[in-house]
Design an enzyme around this catalytic site. Structure first.
Site, mmCIF file in Angstrom:
data_model
loop_
_atom_site.group_PDB
_atom_site.id
_atom_site.type_symbol
_atom_site.label_atom_id
_atom_site.label_comp_id
_atom_site.label_asym_id
_atom_site.label_seq_id
_atom_site.Cartn_x
_atom_site.Cartn_y
_atom_site.Cartn_z
ATOM 1 N N LYS A 63 -28.768 6.030 27.041
ATOM 2 C CA LYS A 63 -28.429 5.918 28.454
ATOM 3 C C LYS A 63 -29.556 5.181 29.169
ATOM 4 O O LYS A 63 -30.739 5.439 28.908
ATOM 5 C CB LYS A 63 -28.229 7.311 29.049
ATOM 6 C CG LYS A 63 -27.730 7.341 30.489
ATOM 7 C CD LYS A 63 -27.480 8.781 30.929
ATOM 8 C CE LYS A 63 -26.942 8.891 32.348
ATOM 9 N NZ LYS A 63 -26.675 10.290 32.733
ATOM 10 N N SER A 138 -22.100 11.340 34.439
ATOM 11 C CA SER A 138 -22.609 10.000 34.689
ATOM 12 C C SER A 138 -22.921 9.213 33.422
ATOM 13 O O SER A 138 -23.184 8.009 33.479
ATOM 14 C CB SER A 138 -23.890 10.106 35.529
ATOM 15 O OG SER A 138 -24.915 10.788 34.805
ATOM 16 N N SER A 162 -23.320 15.838 33.050
ATOM 17 C CA SER A 162 -23.222 14.398 32.795
ATOM 18 C C SER A 162 -23.192 14.006 31.330
ATOM 19 O O SER A 162 -22.960 12.845 31.006
ATOM 20 C CB SER A 162 -24.363 13.655 33.494
ATOM 21 O OG SER A 162 -24.130 13.572 34.879
#
Length: 461
Positions: A63, A138, A162
Site C-alpha cells: 500500500k 482504504s 481498511s
C-alpha cells in the site's frame, strides 16, 4: 519452485504480465518491474545454494502509505505526489530480508481515509469482478492486487477496517493484527493509536506466513509490543473442538443483508460440527462505535496532517506572498475533499470549548468499548461477525453521502477501538456473484486462534 519446476524470475514475470493486462483496474500507482526481476534472479541463486529465506518466491504489493527507500510514497495524495522515501519501513525490511519480492505500490484512499478507494487523488480502483463497483477501502489497491492475481500477497493499513473491508468485498483474506503486534515505523500516520499494518492473501496460510515475518518488537516504534511471535503457520490445523465462539447480537441487526446473515450462519454451523461451543453474547456499547471512531480518528488526523504545509516537503502551491498564504494555498490545493473534511472535524473536536464535549467524551467511550471486549472474552475465545453490512456497492453510489459511507465500517471499527486482532475471510457470494466476508475477532495478541478458525472455515467454502 523449490522442486526446480519453475523459477522465481518466471513467477515474477507472470505477475508483471498480469499487472500489465489489468491496468484498467487502477490497482497500482507504481510498478518496480526491473528491480523485481533483478531481485528474483538473486533469490533464484540463493535457492540454488539452499540459503533462501522463508518467503522466497512470494511476490508482495505494498500500500502506498508504506515507505520504501528511494521510491515514491504518495499516500494517494497530490500533496505527496513527488515525495520519495529516504528509508524503508520496518515491515518492508523484514519482507525483503525474508526474500519476498516487492513488485510495486498500490492505490488507496487519500491518506487511507475512505471505504471505497474512490478518494485517491489519482484515480479510483475498480472491483476485479465488476468494474462498475468499488473494491472497498482504504486499501482497495492491495485487495485488488491479490484478488486479480497481480501479487501473491499484499500489505495494507487498517485504521478502522481498511484491510478487512476491502478483503471482504474482493473475496480475499485480510488480517488486522493486535495493535502493537507489527511495527508502524515507516507507515505514514493517519490516526496513530488506531493504525495497524496487516496482510492480504489468497489464503489464510499466506496471511499467516507474512504475519510470522513482519510481527515483533521494533525499537524504532515505541508502541510495538515486546511479545514473542508464534509460529502461526504451524498452528493452523489444530482442532477447534471445545473452542468457545461468541455471536454478538448487536452485529446481527436488521441493517445486515439477509444473504450475508445466511452465509455466516452456515459457517457457524460448520464450527458446531467441529466441536466448537457457540453462544450469543453482547457488546452493549456497539451503537457508539462509529461516532467514537470518527471523533477520535479525525482528531488524530488533524494533528498528524499538520506537517503537510508546503514548507518542508511535499507539494507547495505557487503564487503565495507570505507564509500564511503559502500554508493555506498549499493545503487547499494539495488535499482532497475527504481529507479536508476529516481535518476540519478533528480540529473542531479538539478546539477550545468543544474538547470536553467531544474528544474527552470519545476517549471515555472508547474505554467502555474496550471493556465490552474484555468482558466478553472472559466468556468466549473469539467472536464471529459480518465484515461489512453489504457486498461491493456501485461506484459513486455513496461518495456524496459521507455518513452512509462511514457506516460501511460499522462492523470493523470496534476492533481498532479495542486494539484487538481480527481477520476477514471469504464466505460465499451474493446473488450478484459478489464476495461476502466473515470476520473473526480475537483476544489481544491471540492471532493464533482467529487464524486457526479462519483456516478451518476457508476450507469449507
Amino acid at each position: 519452485m523449490l522442486a526446480g519446476e519453475t523459477t522465481c524470475e518466471h513467477i515474477v514475470n507472470g505477475y508483471l504480465d498480469t499487472i500489465s493486462s489489468h491496468q484498467r483496474l487502477n490497482a497500482f500507482l507504481s510498478v518496480f518491474a526491473e528491480e523485481a526481476q533483478e531481485r528474483a534472479r538473486a533469490v533464484d541463486k540463493k535457492i540454488d545454494r539452499g540459503i533462501h529465506g522463508p518467503l522466497a518466491g512470494m511476490v508482495v504489493a505494498l500500500k502506498d502509505n508504506l515507505c520504501m527507500s528511494g521510491k515514491r510514497v504518495t499516500c494517494g495524495s497530490k500533496i505527496l505526489e513527488q515525495f520519495e522515501s529516504p528509508y524503508d519501513a520496518t515491515v518492508v525490511r523484514k519482507l525483503t530480508d525474508a526474500d519476498a519480492i516487492v513488485i510495486g505500490k498500490t492505490n488507496l484512499d487519500e491518506f487511507a481515509m475512505g471505504s471505497s478507494t474512490e478518494n485517491s487523488a489519482f484515480h479510483p480502483v475498480l472491483h476485479p469482478a465488476d468494474e462498475t463497483r468499488v473494491p472497498g477501502g482504504s486499501s482497495g489497491g492491495s485487495a485488488v492486487a491479490v484478488a486479480a492475481g497481480m501479487a501473491t500477497t499484499a500489505l495494507g493499513s487498517d485504521t478502522g477496517g481498511s484491510v478487512r473491508q476491502p478483503a471482504a468485498m474482493c473475496g480475499v483474506v485480510g488480517l488486522k493484527p493486535t495493535y502493537g503486534r507489527v511495527s508502524r515505523y515507516g507507515l505514514v500516520a493517519f490516526a496513530s493509536s488506531f493504525d495497524q499494518i496487516g496482510p492480504f492473501g489468497a489464503s489464510v496460510t499466506d496471511a499467516a506466513a507474512v504475519l510470522e515475518v513482519i510481527a515483533g518488537h521494533d525499537p524504532s516504534d515505541s508502541t510495538s509490543a515486546r511479545m514473542p511471535v508464534p509460529a502461526y503457520t504451524k498452528q493452523l490445523s489444530r482442532t477447534i473442538s471445545g473452542l468457545r465462539v461468541g455471536l454478538p447480537r448487536e452485529y446481527f441487526s436488521d441493517g445486515l443483508g439477509k444473504e450475508i446473515h445466511a452465509a455466516i450462519n452456515s459457517r457457524v454451523d460448520i464450527l458446531k460440527e467441529h466441536g466448537a461451543e457457540v453462544k450469543e453474547v453482547s457488546l452493549p456499547h456497539s451503537e457508539y462505535t462509529i461516532a467514537t471512531y470518527y471523533i477520535l480518528t479525525t482528531a488524530e488526523a488533524s494533528s498528524n496532517l499538520a506537517r503537510y504545509d508546503g514548507a518542508r516537503y511535499g507539494f507547495r502551491a505557487r503564487g503565495s506572498h507570505d507564509v500564511t498564504a503559502m500554508y493555506t494555498k498549499s493545503r487547499s490545493e494539495g488535499f482532497g475533499a475527504e481529507v479536508k473534511r476529516r481535518i476540519m472535524l478533528g480540529t473542531y473536536v479538539l478546539s477550545a470549548g468543544y474538547y470536553d464535549a467531544y474528544y474527552r467524551k470519545g476517549q471515555q467511550t472508547r474505554r467502555l468499548i474496550k471493556e465490552d471486549f474484555d468482558n466478553v472474552f472472559r466468556e468466549v475465545d473469539c467472536l464471529i461477525t459480518p465484515t461489512a453490512p453489504t457486498t461491493a456497492f456501485k461506484l459513486n453510489e455513496k461518495i456524496d453521502d459521507p455518513l452512509t459511507m462511514y457506516l460501511s465500517d460499522i462492523y470493523t471499527v470496534s476492533a481498532n477501538l479495542a486494539g484487538v486482532p481480527a481477520i476477514s475471510i471469504p464466505c460465499g457470494n451474493d446473488h450478484h456473484g459478489l464476495p461476502i466476508g466473515l470476520q473473526i475477532i480475537g483476544k489481544q495478541f491471540d492471532e493464533e486462534t482467529i487464524l486457526r478458525v479462519g483456516y478451518l472455515l476457508e476450507g469449507k467454502g
